[in-house]
Design a protein around this motif. Structure first.
Motif, mmCIF file in Angstrom:
data_model
loop_
_atom_site.group_PDB
_atom_site.id
_atom_site.type_symbol
_atom_site.label_atom_id
_atom_site.label_comp_id
_atom_site.label_asym_id
_atom_site.label_seq_id
_atom_site.Cartn_x
_atom_site.Cartn_y
_atom_site.Cartn_z
ATOM 1 N N GLN A 117 0.665 -1.297 -0.033
ATOM 2 C CA GLN A 117 0.022 0.009 -0.028
ATOM 3 C C GLN A 117 0.746 1.166 0.052
ATOM 4 O O GLN A 117 0.272 2.345 -0.349
ATOM 5 C CB GLN A 117 -0.882 -0.219 1.191
ATOM 6 C CG GLN A 117 -2.153 -1.034 1.146
ATOM 7 C CD GLN A 117 -2.925 -0.827 0.213
ATOM 8 O OE1 GLN A 117 -2.709 -1.474 -0.869
ATOM 9 N NE2 GLN A 117 -3.811 -0.175 0.302
ATOM 10 N N SER A 172 1.650 3.609 -3.632
ATOM 11 C CA SER A 172 0.490 4.614 -4.184
ATOM 12 C C SER A 172 0.401 6.123 -3.584
ATOM 13 O O SER A 172 0.093 6.998 -4.190
ATOM 14 C CB SER A 172 -0.783 3.725 -4.057
ATOM 15 O OG SER A 172 -1.144 3.826 -2.878
ATOM 16 N N TYR A 205 -7.823 1.197 -8.742
ATOM 17 C CA TYR A 205 -8.335 2.133 -7.430
ATOM 18 C C TYR A 205 -6.870 2.321 -6.604
ATOM 19 O O TYR A 205 -6.596 3.267 -6.427
ATOM 20 C CB TYR A 205 -9.339 1.633 -6.763
ATOM 21 C CG TYR A 205 -9.593 2.193 -5.281
ATOM 22 C CD1 TYR A 205 -10.260 3.335 -5.232
ATOM 23 C CD2 TYR A 205 -8.996 1.648 -4.123
ATOM 24 C CE1 TYR A 205 -10.409 3.805 -3.855
ATOM 25 C CE2 TYR A 205 -9.023 2.160 -3.007
ATOM 26 C CZ TYR A 205 -9.771 3.145 -2.621
ATOM 27 O OH TYR A 205 -9.883 3.880 -1.453
ATOM 28 N N LEU A 206 -6.591 1.151 -6.174
ATOM 29 C CA LEU A 206 -5.086 1.275 -5.365
ATOM 30 C C LEU A 206 -4.145 1.739 -6.053
ATOM 31 O O LEU A 206 -3.204 2.650 -5.486
ATOM 32 C CB LEU A 206 -4.828 -0.193 -4.716
ATOM 33 C CG LEU A 206 -5.768 -0.899 -4.058
ATOM 34 C CD1 LEU A 206 -5.463 -2.277 -3.436
ATOM 35 C CD2 LEU A 206 -6.037 0.094 -2.631
ATOM 36 N N TYR A 265 -5.778 5.976 -7.588
ATOM 37 C CA TYR A 265 -6.830 6.994 -6.861
ATOM 38 C C TYR A 265 -6.282 7.664 -5.811
ATOM 39 O O TYR A 265 -6.560 9.104 -6.087
ATOM 40 C CB TYR A 265 -7.760 5.970 -5.883
ATOM 41 C CG TYR A 265 -8.943 6.511 -5.320
ATOM 42 C CD1 TYR A 265 -9.761 7.480 -5.775
ATOM 43 C CD2 TYR A 265 -8.900 6.589 -3.810
ATOM 44 C CE1 TYR A 265 -10.525 8.023 -5.237
ATOM 45 C CE2 TYR A 265 -9.872 7.281 -3.074
ATOM 46 C CZ TYR A 265 -10.888 8.145 -3.605
ATOM 47 O OH TYR A 265 -11.651 8.635 -3.190
ATOM 48 N N PRO A 266 -5.186 7.498 -5.273
ATOM 49 C CA PRO A 266 -4.470 8.620 -4.402
ATOM 50 C C PRO A 266 -3.771 9.878 -5.133
ATOM 51 O O PRO A 266 -3.919 10.977 -4.953
ATOM 52 C CB PRO A 266 -3.567 8.033 -3.504
ATOM 53 C CG PRO A 266 -3.779 6.423 -3.684
ATOM 54 C CD PRO A 266 -4.425 6.230 -4.782
ATOM 55 N N VAL A 308 -7.811 6.876 1.607
ATOM 56 C CA VAL A 308 -7.448 5.469 0.922
ATOM 57 C C VAL A 308 -7.307 4.484 2.105
ATOM 58 O O VAL A 308 -7.758 3.448 2.006
ATOM 59 C CB VAL A 308 -6.044 5.327 0.250
ATOM 60 C CG1 VAL A 308 -5.527 4.042 -0.041
ATOM 61 C CG2 VAL A 308 -6.214 6.231 -0.874
ATOM 62 N N TYR A 317 -10.397 2.202 2.691
ATOM 63 C CA TYR A 317 -10.432 1.088 1.989
ATOM 64 C C TYR A 317 -10.052 -0.058 2.977
ATOM 65 O O TYR A 317 -10.604 -1.291 3.009
ATOM 66 C CB TYR A 317 -9.491 1.137 0.740
ATOM 67 C CG TYR A 317 -9.576 -0.072 -0.018
ATOM 68 C CD1 TYR A 317 -10.342 -0.458 -0.951
ATOM 69 C CD2 TYR A 317 -8.548 -1.066 0.248
ATOM 70 C CE1 TYR A 317 -10.305 -1.667 -1.756
ATOM 71 C CE2 TYR A 317 -8.316 -2.314 -0.589
ATOM 72 C CZ TYR A 317 -9.158 -2.477 -1.275
ATOM 73 O OH TYR A 317 -9.171 -3.688 -1.997
ATOM 74 N N SER A 343 -14.760 4.868 -0.150
ATOM 75 C CA SER A 343 -13.777 3.994 -0.004
ATOM 76 C C SER A 343 -13.961 2.932 0.866
ATOM 77 O O SER A 343 -13.453 1.524 0.653
ATOM 78 C CB SER A 343 -12.503 4.829 0.363
ATOM 79 O OG SER A 343 -11.979 5.859 -0.654
#
Length: 399
Positions: free
Chosen positions: A26, A29, A234-235, A238-239, A257, A260, A312
């Motif tokens: 994670q 991102s 998305y992952l 999206y950020p 995020v 999520y 999210s």
């Protein structure tokens, strides 16, 4: 009872190591915009770097499933931990796109080795609760998905973009020194229980259950591929969308995020439901919810952090809390218990090979049609295709 408690304790140690795996996945991102500026990358290039680790995961998935027949699961877990931690550390010293992609790819190789081994350990020892065992991994992924972006953004704010990679790369040492003495072979190397579908001679009553390439596991694998394109679209970017298009700060983007990851904490509920009801129907409705929530995230929601965080959470709860757990367990259930390790590898390969290109694809689509249409087409569209495939998959289960 005492032995079961010991097994749960050892599984908890392994799940802790998976939190570090999730943090590493994670982290990038949230830092993508900073890495892009530092290394002078285009949006499709940084999108590819965000998700290319999943290519390493996918490539390693099926071979690792077979490797588990040659090495102990504990050893495979430890080797994977060392590989992805070292690659995360080295990411801080990337000088351009080629070595950045190499480190990200190698980190995926290690992450796949660990994930495949942990799936095999959990679904073999806790055979009667395979969906819950599989979903517990995604539950701990949710914890890492909450910690990683927020702590990474905090370290970034206090230092520079390289330091979060260094800190989290070194954190793998902690998990390593816990696993070596605490996880015992009687737990990690437990063989699957005799398959209830087997006859007295030991052969499966239904030969289809003994094939990894039967229609049901293959259709679920294709559904997994489309779900992966949705999740990692998305992952992966999206950020970046929040920061570049909406002007969110790194801290705000990380906060949105991380919800999520909070949604992913519903994985245990998703696994419990999947063990008791028709997991195909659960997949279908969860993917429909994912499509709606995921598409809305890329529409004109304004600058409301609360609304982005809420959607999210819904997206994470549906596609990570429900879909991920039941796709992984569903593929394992669709074959005989003797094929559990290979089925784990098939799931990992199906999810992560297509996902490797999710960030690049979304970055390219954004250049052609803008953020909103690109997000709806990839995140929502792929979830809808996965929903159709999941409900069409055969109902036969290797229970």
């Amino acid at each position: 009872m005492q032995k079961r408690h010991a097994a749960l304790g050892m599984f908890a140690v392994l799940l802790f190591s998976y939190v570090i795996n999730a943090i590493d996945r994670q982290l990038f991102s949230v830092l993508a915009a900073d890495v892009r500026n530092a290394l002078d990358l285009s949006l499709p290039q940084v999108g590819l770097a965000s998700t290319v680790f999943t290519l390493g995961m996918g490539v390693a998935g099926i071979p690792t499933g077979y490797l588990l027949g040659k090495m102990s699961r504990k050893s495979v877990t430890l080797v994977g931990l060392v590989i992805f931690s070292a690659a995360t550390y080295l990411t801080a010293y990337s000088r351009g796109l080629p070595d950045l992609l190499l480190y990200r790819f190698v980190s995926g190789l290690g992450e796949a080795m660990q994930l495949t081994a942990l799936l095999a350990i959990g679904t073999s020892y806790f055979f009667q609760h395979r969906a819950v065992a599989a979903s517990s991994l995604n539950f701990t992924f949710g914890i890492g998905a909450i910690i990683g972006p927020n702590l990474g953004a905090a370290i970034l704010g206090a230092t520079h973009w390289k330091m979060p990679f260094i800190v989290f790369g070194l954190s793998g040492i902690v998990a390593f020194v816990l696993i070596v003495p605490l996880v015992k072979p009687w737990f990690s190397e437990a063989r699957p229980q005799p398959d209830p579908a087997a006859n007295r001679s030991g052969a499966p009553a239904d030969p289809a259950l003994d094939s990894l390439w039967a229609p049901t596991p293959l259709m679920l694998a294709v559904a997994t591929a489309f779900a992966g394109l949705s999740i990692y679209g998305y992952l992966g970017l999206y950020p970046t969308y929040l920061r570049d298009a909406l002007g969110f700060t790194p801290k705000q983007a990380a906060g949105a995020v991380s919800f999520y990851g909070l949604g992913a904490l519903l994985s245990l509920l998703g696994g419990w439901l999947g063990d008791r009801y028709d997991y195909r129907k659960l997949l279908f409705f969860s993917l429909l919810i994912s499509a709606v929530a995921g598409g809305l995230l890329f529409t004109e929601l304004g600058h409301s952090l609360a609304l982005h965080a809420t959607l999210s959470f819904v997206f994470g709860a549906a596609i990570s809390g429900m879909v991920y757990a039941n796709l992984s367990a569903g593929i394992i259930k669709s074959v005989s218990s003797a094929k559990a390790a290979q089925a784990s590898g098939l799931f990992v390969a199906s999810l992560y090979i297509p996902a490797a290109f999710a960030g690049y694809l979304l970055g390219h689509l954004k250049g052609e049609m803008g953020w909103t249409l690109a997000g709806i087409l990839q995140v929502s569209g792929c979830a809808l295709l996965a929903a159709l495939l999941a409900i069409m998959a055969g109902a036969r289960r290797a229970d």
